[in-house]
Write a protein that holds these residues in place. Sequence first.
Motif, PDB file in Angstrom:
ATOM      1  N   ASP A   8      44.133  32.755  43.023  1.00  0.00           N
ATOM      2  CA  ASP A   8      45.107  33.802  43.335  1.00  0.00           C
ATOM      3  C   ASP A   8      46.423  33.111  43.662  1.00  0.00           C
ATOM      4  O   ASP A   8      46.433  32.121  44.392  1.00  0.00           O
ATOM      5  CB  ASP A   8      44.620  34.627  44.536  1.00  0.00           C
ATOM      6  N   HIS A  13      46.389  35.988  50.203  1.00  0.00           N
ATOM      7  CA  HIS A  13      45.191  36.565  49.597  1.00  0.00           C
ATOM      8  C   HIS A  13      44.085  35.515  49.495  1.00  0.00           C
ATOM      9  O   HIS A  13      42.910  35.817  49.749  1.00  0.00           O
ATOM     10  CB  HIS A  13      45.498  37.142  48.221  1.00  0.00           C
ATOM     11  N   ARG A  14      44.461  34.289  49.111  1.00  0.00           N
ATOM     12  CA  ARG A  14      43.456  33.210  49.042  1.00  0.00           C
ATOM     13  C   ARG A  14      42.825  32.989  50.407  1.00  0.00           C
ATOM     14  O   ARG A  14      41.605  32.856  50.525  1.00  0.00           O
ATOM     15  CB  ARG A  14      44.096  31.902  48.555  1.00  0.00           C
ATOM     16  N   ASP A  52      42.288  36.595  40.496  1.00  0.00           N
ATOM     17  CA  ASP A  52      43.311  37.638  40.495  1.00  0.00           C
ATOM     18  C   ASP A  52      43.818  37.804  39.064  1.00  0.00           C
ATOM     19  O   ASP A  52      43.789  36.864  38.268  1.00  0.00           O
ATOM     20  CB  ASP A  52      44.456  37.238  41.425  1.00  0.00           C
ATOM     21  N   SER A  82      41.684  42.280  42.265  1.00  0.00           N
ATOM     22  CA  SER A  82      43.090  42.535  41.981  1.00  0.00           C
ATOM     23  C   SER A  82      43.560  43.864  42.551  1.00  0.00           C
ATOM     24  O   SER A  82      42.771  44.804  42.681  1.00  0.00           O
ATOM     25  CB  SER A  82      43.296  42.529  40.455  1.00  0.00           C
ATOM     26  N   LYS A 104      41.879  45.549  45.297  1.00  0.00           N
ATOM     27  CA  LYS A 104      42.441  45.298  46.624  1.00  0.00           C
ATOM     28  C   LYS A 104      43.137  46.573  47.074  1.00  0.00           C
ATOM     29  O   LYS A 104      43.753  47.232  46.238  1.00  0.00           O
ATOM     30  CB  LYS A 104      43.476  44.170  46.570  1.00  0.00           C
TER      31      LYS A 104
END
Length: 166
Positions: A8, A13-14, A52, A82, A104
């Motif tokens: 990603d 987010h990671r 992602d 995603s 997400k």
Amino acid sequence: MFTVLIADDEADHRELLAFALRRFGYQVVTAGDAGSAFDALAGGGIDAALIDVRMPGASGIDLCRRIRSDPTLESLPIMVVSADVHRERITAALHAGADDYLTKPFVRDELVARLGELLRRPGTGSCRSAAAARVALAAARQAVPPAPPTRHSAARHGTGVTPGAA
């Protein structure tokens, strides 16, 4: 313990994904783009990938295609995670080889449950590792030249060489 790659471009987010997976006992490897992700996968030892869609350079969908076209990685479980909820994008990811698509924001328990299910599917997880070991063994056998014939083996196989004839 399974090792999961998180690909990603967003560091937050990671980290969120890594935190969630580590709490459930997963090892985590991270990458910020498709090229780095593929390099990590090519290094081996990764049991599944969370990818992602939107990343700089090649997209997550491109990465899925590349993984599926590589004989050493083709059975790797892939989940696209995603914020892109467009039906066309989801369909494109699945056609490119993703096994699952999670949007997400996600519920952590759902992420872990769906990932666990992917790792338990036939042809993945320990089954995939055994298949990879067989492929590696076959490649190693081909790379090692055959031993030169001995007088004993030549006589046994009927090649006409008899002991003491050398």
